[in-house]
Motif scaffolding. Structure first.
Motif, short mmCIF file in Angstrom:
data_model
loop_
_atom_site.label_atom_id
_atom_site.label_comp_id
_atom_site.label_asym_id
_atom_site.label_seq_id
_atom_site.Cartn_x
_atom_site.Cartn_y
_atom_site.Cartn_z
N PHE A 179 2.91 -1.18 44.26
CA PHE A 179 2.64 -1.82 45.55
C PHE A 179 2.08 -3.23 45.36
O PHE A 179 2.47 -4.16 46.06
CB PHE A 179 1.65 -0.96 46.36
CG PHE A 179 2.33 0.09 47.19
CD1 PHE A 179 2.29 0.04 48.56
CD2 PHE A 179 3.02 1.14 46.60
CE1 PHE A 179 2.91 1.01 49.34
CE2 PHE A 179 3.65 2.11 47.35
CZ PHE A 179 3.60 2.05 48.73
N GLY A 180 1.17 -3.38 44.40
CA GLY A 180 0.58 -4.70 44.17
C GLY A 180 1.60 -5.74 43.78
O GLY A 180 1.57 -6.88 44.28
N ARG A 181 2.53 -5.37 42.91
CA ARG A 181 3.55 -6.32 42.47
C ARG A 181 4.49 -6.70 43.62
O ARG A 181 4.89 -7.85 43.76
CB ARG A 181 4.34 -5.74 41.29
CG ARG A 181 3.53 -5.67 39.99
CD ARG A 181 4.38 -5.29 38.81
NE ARG A 181 4.83 -3.90 38.88
CZ ARG A 181 4.13 -2.86 38.46
NH1 ARG A 181 2.92 -3.03 37.97
NH2 ARG A 181 4.62 -1.62 38.53
N LYS A 182 4.85 -5.71 44.44
CA LYS A 182 5.76 -6.00 45.55
C LYS A 182 5.06 -6.82 46.64
O LYS A 182 5.68 -7.70 47.27
CB LYS A 182 6.33 -4.70 46.11
CG LYS A 182 7.29 -4.01 45.15
CD LYS A 182 8.04 -2.86 45.78
CE LYS A 182 9.10 -2.31 44.83
NZ LYS A 182 9.93 -1.26 45.46
N LEU A 183 3.78 -6.55 46.87
CA LEU A 183 3.03 -7.36 47.83
C LEU A 183 2.95 -8.80 47.35
O LEU A 183 3.07 -9.74 48.15
CB LEU A 183 1.63 -6.78 48.02
CG LEU A 183 1.54 -5.46 48.81
CD1 LEU A 183 0.15 -4.86 48.66
CD2 LEU A 183 1.86 -5.68 50.28
N ALA A 184 2.76 -8.97 46.04
CA ALA A 184 2.68 -10.33 45.48
C ALA A 184 4.00 -11.08 45.63
O ALA A 184 4.01 -12.32 45.66
CB ALA A 184 2.28 -10.26 44.01
N ARG A 185 5.12 -10.34 45.73
CA ARG A 185 6.43 -10.98 45.91
C ARG A 185 6.75 -11.21 47.39
O ARG A 185 7.85 -11.66 47.71
CB ARG A 185 7.52 -10.11 45.26
CG ARG A 185 7.43 -10.05 43.75
CD ARG A 185 8.76 -9.63 43.13
NE ARG A 185 9.13 -8.27 43.48
CZ ARG A 185 8.86 -7.19 42.74
NH1 ARG A 185 8.18 -7.33 41.61
NH2 ARG A 185 9.26 -5.99 43.12
N GLN A 187 6.60 -8.87 50.00
CA GLN A 187 6.95 -7.72 50.84
C GLN A 187 5.69 -7.21 51.55
O GLN A 187 4.57 -7.36 51.05
CB GLN A 187 7.56 -6.60 50.00
CG GLN A 187 8.87 -6.99 49.32
CD GLN A 187 9.50 -5.81 48.59
OE1 GLN A 187 9.43 -4.67 49.05
NE2 GLN A 187 10.11 -6.07 47.45
N ASP A 188 5.89 -6.57 52.71
CA ASP A 188 4.74 -5.95 53.37
C ASP A 188 4.75 -4.45 53.11
O ASP A 188 5.72 -3.89 52.58
CB ASP A 188 4.72 -6.26 54.87
CG ASP A 188 5.94 -5.75 55.62
OD1 ASP A 188 6.48 -4.69 55.24
OD2 ASP A 188 6.36 -6.41 56.59
N VAL A 189 3.65 -3.78 53.48
CA VAL A 189 3.48 -2.37 53.15
C VAL A 189 4.57 -1.51 53.78
O VAL A 189 5.14 -0.62 53.14
CB VAL A 189 2.08 -1.89 53.56
CG1 VAL A 189 1.98 -0.37 53.45
CG2 VAL A 189 1.01 -2.55 52.70
N THR A 194 9.56 2.10 52.62
CA THR A 194 10.93 2.58 52.81
C THR A 194 11.57 2.98 51.49
O THR A 194 12.57 3.69 51.47
CB THR A 194 11.80 1.50 53.49
OG1 THR A 194 11.88 0.34 52.62
CG2 THR A 194 11.22 1.08 54.82
N VAL A 195 10.97 2.53 50.37
CA VAL A 195 11.53 2.80 49.04
C VAL A 195 10.58 3.64 48.19
O VAL A 195 11.00 4.51 47.44
CB VAL A 195 11.87 1.48 48.32
CG1 VAL A 195 12.42 1.74 46.92
CG2 VAL A 195 12.84 0.65 49.15
N ASN A 196 9.28 3.37 48.29
CA ASN A 196 8.28 4.01 47.44
C ASN A 196 7.30 4.84 48.27
O ASN A 196 6.86 4.40 49.33
CB ASN A 196 7.48 2.96 46.65
CG ASN A 196 8.35 2.11 45.75
OD1 ASN A 196 8.62 0.95 46.05
ND2 ASN A 196 8.79 2.67 44.65
#
Length: 265
Positions: A179-185, A187-189, A194-196
C-alpha cells in the motif's frame, strides 16, 4: 530421531530468523551472518539489526537499542529454547493493536471487514520452516500448516505429482508496504483495494495459507485449474486439512483463486 525444523520467532516489529537462511548485503554482515545463531530483522524494511553470536549480540545498525520493538525482540530471543522444548504444538498470536492504528491512518476501519466478510487475521508468534518455495526462498508456515504441507507434498510425489509452493506466510508489514509503495505512486486507497486486500485481512498473515503451483505453470493464474496438480489437490487436499478458500462466486468478492489453499481447523 528427526531433527526439529528451524523456527522463526515473530514479534510486533522484529523477526528473529535462525542463522544460515538470510543472505548478506555487505562484507561486515556476511562475516556476522556466517556465525550467527539467529538474526534480528526489521519487519518494516527488511534491515538486519543484530546477529546473535556465541559470544553475544552484535549490533548491525547504529543505536540498536533505540530500534522500535527491541525489548520485545530480546525477550523473544531468550524464549527460543522454550519453544524448541515445547515442540510448538500451541502457538500464540500477536496483538492487533499496532495493525489497527496503521489501518486507521489509511482511513480503514471495521467496515471493510463487514463489507467483504473477511476477518482481521493475527500473525502467529512462531513459524516453522516448511521447506523452500519455487524461488528458493524459505517457506514459513504455522507449525501445524508446515507439517500438513509436508505430508501433502510427499503424498502427491508418491502419486507422481509435483506441488510447488509459491508463497506462504506474509506479515502485516509486507501488505502495508504494498500500500505504501502504491500510495507513493499516486494511487488512492480505494483504487488499491480493487486489486489488493487490506492489510490484516489476508489468510497469508495466519501462516496457514499458501499459494501452490506446479513446474512450468505460471504462478497465481487461473490456468492452474487445468493442471494435474490442481486435479490432485481437488481430490486429496481435504485429507490433509487444506481447502481452496476462494472458489468461483465466493461471498467475499475475491477473484477465483485455484492456487490458494488454507489449512482449516
Amino acid at each position: 530421531m528427526r531433527a526439529a525444523r528451524p523456527l522463526l520467532v515473530n514479534t510486533d516489529e522484529i523477526e528473529i530468523w535462525p542463522g544460515g537462511l538470510l543472505r548478506a548485503r555487505a562484507n561486515h554482515d556476511a562475516r556476522a551472518l556466517s556465525r550467527a545463531r539467529h538474526v534480528l530483522r526489521c519487519k518494516r524494511d527488511g534491515r538486519y539489526l543484530a546477529a546473535d553470536l556465541p559470544e553475544g549480540l552484535l549490533p548491525l545498525v547504529q543505536r540498536l537499542m533505540r530500534e522500535p520493538g527491541m525489548d520485545q525482540a530480546l525477550d523473544a530471543l531468550g524464549a527460543i529454547p522454550d519453544h524448541r522444548r515445547s515442540g510448538v504444538d500451541v502457538v500464540g498470536t500477536l496483538p492487533l493493536t499496532r495493525l489497527r492504528d496503521r489501518l486507521e491512518a489509511l482511513g480503514l476501519d471495521d467496515s471493510y471487514g463487514e463489507r467483504t466478510g473477511l476477518p482481521l487475521v493475527a500473525e502467529p508468534a512462531v513459524l516453522q520452516l516448511a521447506g523452500f518455495d519455487r524461488y528458493r526462498r524459505p517457506l514459513w508456515l504455522h507449525p501445524l500448516a508446515a507439517r500438513a504441507w509436508q505430508a501433502m507434498y510427499h503424498a502427491a510425489n508418491r502419486d507422481d505429482i509435483v506441488l510447488e509452493a509459491i508463497s506462504g506466510y506474509r506479515s502485516h508489514d509486507y501488505q502495508l508496504g504494498i500500500f505504501g509503495r502504491k500510495l507513493a505512486r499516486g494511487q488512492d486507497v480505494d483504487e488499491i483495494l480493487t486489486v489488493n486486500a487490506a492489510p490484516g485481512y489476508s489468510e497469508h498473515h495466519s501462516g496457514r495459507a499458501l499459494d501452490i503451483s506446479a513446474p512450468e505453470e505460471p504462478p497465481a493464474e487461473e490456468s492452474f485449474e487445468h493442471s494435474d496438480a490442481f486435479r490432485w489437490l481437488a481430490a486429496h487436499a481435504g485429507e490433509y486439512g487444506f481447502v481452496m478458500s476462494y472458489p468461483r462466486d465466493n461471498p467475499h468478492g475475491i477473484v477465483y483463486e485455484p492456487w490458494h489453499w488454507c489449512l482449516t481447523g
